[in-house]
Design a protein around this motif. Structure first.
Motif, PDB file in Angstrom:
ATOM      1  N   ASP A   1     -11.194  -7.007  -7.164  1.00  0.00           N
ATOM      2  CA  ASP A   1     -10.413  -8.116  -7.724  1.00  0.00           C
ATOM      3  C   ASP A   1     -10.609  -8.255  -9.231  1.00  0.00           C
ATOM      4  OD1 ASP A   1      -9.456  -8.697  -5.237  1.00  0.00           O
ATOM      5  OD2 ASP A   1     -10.845 -10.348  -4.875  1.00  0.00           O
ATOM      6  N   SER A   2     -11.538  -7.539  -9.800  1.00  0.00           N
ATOM      7  CA  SER A   2     -11.821  -7.654 -11.234  1.00  0.00           C
ATOM      8  C   SER A   2     -10.774  -6.888 -12.043  1.00  0.00           C
ATOM      9  CB  SER A   2     -13.214  -7.101 -11.536  1.00  0.00           C
ATOM     10  OG  SER A   2     -13.205  -5.683 -11.443  1.00  0.00           O
ATOM     11  N   MET A   3     -10.889  -6.963 -13.339  1.00  0.00           N
ATOM     12  CA  MET A   3      -9.976  -6.246 -14.235  1.00  0.00           C
ATOM     13  C   MET A   3     -10.498  -4.845 -14.565  1.00  0.00           C
ATOM     14  SD  MET A   3      -7.418  -8.191 -14.608  1.00  0.00           S
ATOM     15  CE  MET A   3      -6.557  -7.445 -15.966  1.00  0.00           C
ATOM     16  N   GLU A   4     -11.601  -4.445 -13.966  1.00  0.00           N
ATOM     17  CA  GLU A   4     -12.170  -3.112 -14.209  1.00  0.00           C
ATOM     18  C   GLU A   4     -11.213  -2.025 -13.733  1.00  0.00           C
ATOM     19  OE1 GLU A   4     -14.847  -2.172 -15.753  1.00  0.00           O
ATOM     20  OE2 GLU A   4     -15.793  -4.122 -16.022  1.00  0.00           O
ATOM     21  N   GLN A   5     -11.385  -0.844 -14.283  1.00  0.00           N
ATOM     22  CA  GLN A   5     -10.620   0.302 -13.808  1.00  0.00           C
ATOM     23  C   GLN A   5     -11.466   1.047 -12.779  1.00  0.00           C
ATOM     24  OE1 GLN A   5      -9.142   2.708 -16.971  1.00  0.00           O
ATOM     25  NE2 GLN A   5      -8.112   1.011 -17.956  1.00  0.00           N
ATOM     26  N   PHE A   6     -10.789   1.650 -11.799  1.00  0.00           N
ATOM     27  CA  PHE A   6     -11.471   2.373 -10.733  1.00  0.00           C
ATOM     28  C   PHE A   6     -10.846   3.741 -10.546  1.00  0.00           C
ATOM     29  CE2 PHE A   6     -12.456  -1.977  -9.782  1.00  0.00           C
ATOM     30  CZ  PHE A   6     -13.730  -1.926  -9.267  1.00  0.00           C
ATOM     31  N   ARG A   7     -11.704   4.701 -10.295  1.00  0.00           N
ATOM     32  CA  ARG A   7     -11.282   6.017  -9.836  1.00  0.00           C
ATOM     33  C   ARG A   7     -11.949   6.263  -8.503  1.00  0.00           C
ATOM     34  NH1 ARG A   7     -12.701   8.537 -15.378  1.00  0.00           N
ATOM     35  NH2 ARG A   7     -13.289   6.398 -15.698  1.00  0.00           N
TER      36      ARG A   7
ATOM     37  N   TYR B   1      -7.016   7.868  -9.875  1.00  0.00           N
ATOM     38  CA  TYR B   1      -7.052   6.530 -10.446  1.00  0.00           C
ATOM     39  C   TYR B   1      -6.428   5.538  -9.462  1.00  0.00           C
ATOM     40  CZ  TYR B   1      -6.019   2.703 -13.624  1.00  0.00           C
ATOM     41  OH  TYR B   1      -5.929   1.465 -14.212  1.00  0.00           O
ATOM     42  N   MET B   2      -7.053   4.378  -9.296  1.00  0.00           N
ATOM     43  CA  MET B   2      -6.511   3.363  -8.386  1.00  0.00           C
ATOM     44  C   MET B   2      -5.688   2.368  -9.185  1.00  0.00           C
ATOM     45  SD  MET B   2      -9.505   2.499  -5.662  1.00  0.00           S
ATOM     46  CE  MET B   2      -8.358   1.597  -4.628  1.00  0.00           C
ATOM     47  N   ILE B   3      -4.418   2.237  -8.822  1.00  0.00           N
ATOM     48  CA  ILE B   3      -3.578   1.278  -9.528  1.00  0.00           C
ATOM     49  C   ILE B   3      -3.883  -0.130  -9.031  1.00  0.00           C
ATOM     50  CG2 ILE B   3      -1.762   2.941 -10.015  1.00  0.00           C
ATOM     51  CD1 ILE B   3      -0.163   1.719  -7.731  1.00  0.00           C
ATOM     52  N   TYR B   4      -3.655  -1.100  -9.911  1.00  0.00           N
ATOM     53  CA  TYR B   4      -4.024  -2.485  -9.619  1.00  0.00           C
ATOM     54  C   TYR B   4      -3.373  -3.015  -8.349  1.00  0.00           C
ATOM     55  CZ  TYR B   4      -6.115  -2.847 -14.226  1.00  0.00           C
ATOM     56  OH  TYR B   4      -6.907  -2.668 -15.321  1.00  0.00           O
ATOM     57  N   MET B   5      -2.073  -2.795  -8.204  1.00  0.00           N
ATOM     58  CA  MET B   5      -1.368  -3.406  -7.073  1.00  0.00           C
ATOM     59  C   MET B   5      -1.969  -2.970  -5.744  1.00  0.00           C
ATOM     60  SD  MET B   5       2.604  -3.329  -5.969  1.00  0.00           S
ATOM     61  CE  MET B   5       3.115  -4.776  -6.858  1.00  0.00           C
ATOM     62  N   ASN B   6      -2.212  -1.680  -5.580  1.00  0.00           N
ATOM     63  CA  ASN B   6      -2.757  -1.216  -4.308  1.00  0.00           C
ATOM     64  C   ASN B   6      -4.148  -1.778  -4.046  1.00  0.00           C
ATOM     65  OD1 ASN B   6      -0.430   0.166  -3.894  1.00  0.00           O
ATOM     66  ND2 ASN B   6      -1.398   2.150  -3.623  1.00  0.00           N
ATOM     67  N   ARG B   7      -4.987  -1.823  -5.049  1.00  0.00           N
ATOM     68  CA  ARG B   7      -6.336  -2.309  -4.771  1.00  0.00           C
ATOM     69  C   ARG B   7      -6.358  -3.819  -4.530  1.00  0.00           C
ATOM     70  NH1 ARG B   7      -8.620  -1.758 -10.838  1.00  0.00           N
ATOM     71  NH2 ARG B   7      -9.384  -3.862 -10.736  1.00  0.00           N
ATOM     72  N   TYR B   8      -5.469  -4.562  -5.169  1.00  0.00           N
ATOM     73  CA  TYR B   8      -5.383  -5.998  -4.890  1.00  0.00           C
ATOM     74  C   TYR B   8      -4.860  -6.238  -3.475  1.00  0.00           C
ATOM     75  CZ  TYR B   8      -6.180  -6.913  -9.844  1.00  0.00           C
ATOM     76  OH  TYR B   8      -6.704  -6.975 -11.108  1.00  0.00           O
ATOM     77  N   GLN B   9      -3.879  -5.437  -3.056  1.00  0.00           N
ATOM     78  CA  GLN B   9      -3.367  -5.574  -1.693  1.00  0.00           C
ATOM     79  C   GLN B   9      -4.436  -5.205  -0.672  1.00  0.00           C
ATOM     80  OE1 GLN B   9       0.128  -3.075  -1.894  1.00  0.00           O
ATOM     81  NE2 GLN B   9       1.451  -4.806  -2.442  1.00  0.00           N
TER      82      GLN B   9
ATOM     83  N   LEU C   1       0.817  -1.208   0.000  1.00  0.00           N
ATOM     84  CA  LEU C   1       0.000   0.000   0.000  1.00  0.00           C
ATOM     85  C   LEU C   1       0.855   1.265   0.000  1.00  0.00           C
ATOM     86  CD1 LEU C   1      -2.795  -0.963   2.541  1.00  0.00           C
ATOM     87  CD2 LEU C   1      -2.759  -1.288   0.070  1.00  0.00           C
ATOM     88  N   GLY C   2       2.014   1.187  -0.590  1.00  0.00           N
ATOM     89  CA  GLY C   2       2.899   2.329  -0.666  1.00  0.00           C
ATOM     90  C   GLY C   2       3.790   2.503   0.550  1.00  0.00           C
ATOM     91  N   PHE C   3       3.620   1.681   1.555  1.00  0.00           N
ATOM     92  CA  PHE C   3       4.468   1.745   2.747  1.00  0.00           C
ATOM     93  C   PHE C   3       5.682   0.849   2.536  1.00  0.00           C
ATOM     94  CE2 PHE C   3       0.159   2.367   4.644  1.00  0.00           C
ATOM     95  CZ  PHE C   3       0.347   3.677   5.063  1.00  0.00           C
ATOM     96  N   HIS C   4       6.844   1.367   2.904  1.00  0.00           N
ATOM     97  CA  HIS C   4       8.066   0.585   2.780  1.00  0.00           C
ATOM     98  C   HIS C   4       8.281  -0.256   4.029  1.00  0.00           C
ATOM     99  CE1 HIS C   4      12.488   0.040   3.207  1.00  0.00           C
ATOM    100  NE2 HIS C   4      12.284  -0.451   1.996  1.00  0.00           N
ATOM    101  N   PHE C   5       8.615  -1.525   3.813  1.00  0.00           N
ATOM    102  CA  PHE C   5       8.969  -2.420   4.914  1.00  0.00           C
ATOM    103  C   PHE C   5      10.384  -2.928   4.647  1.00  0.00           C
ATOM    104  CE2 PHE C   5       4.384  -2.374   4.838  1.00  0.00           C
ATOM    105  CZ  PHE C   5       4.067  -2.277   6.184  1.00  0.00           C
TER     106      PHE C   5
END
Length: 119
Positions: A109-115, A78-86, A4-8
């Motif tokens: 989880d779908s392939m749709e685009q989200f804003r 716009y929501m990028i795929y990686m963040n929304r899947y996480q 989610l953009g946080f570094h570990f």
């Protein structure tokens, strides 16, 4: 490793415990947000607005953080795929009892685009 953009740190490996991600969201202020609005789809005829209001979930807080991060004008983002899947993967583990959240996770989880917008 980024979640989610946080570094570990690398010594934590590739599997970050959900609790560590939730800790990073502890300081996110959601007091000024009543609703998250997601615009799903790409073509005008296929677009659908989704409203999400369950403030007691990990998903709500994660989405508010995503929206506010580097978005001082609070414009639609716009929501990028990686963040929304996480977000969806963690929500399925920590908020599994919430039907509204599980329904939204199914959409994410779908392939749709989200804003995303917050109100």
């Amino acid at each position: 490793m980024f979640v989610l953009g946080f570094h570990f740190p690398a010594d934590m490996g590739n599997i970050i415990p959900d609790e560590k991600v939730i800790e990073k969201l502890a300081d996110v202020d959601i007091s000024d947000v009543k609703e998250i609005k997601l615009l799903m789809g790409t073509k005008d005829k296929d677009k659908e607005w989704i409203s999400y209001t369950n403030k007691d979930t990990f998903l709500f807080k994660a989405m508010v953080h995503y929206f506010k991060e580097e978005n001082p004008d609070k414009t639609q983002k716009y929501m990028i795929y990686m963040n929304r899947y996480q977000m969806s993967a963690i929500s399925k583990r920590v908020d599994a009892a919430d039907d509204e959240t599980m329904k939204l996770c199914h959409n994410l989880d779908s392939m749709e685009q989200f804003r995303i917008e917050v109100a």
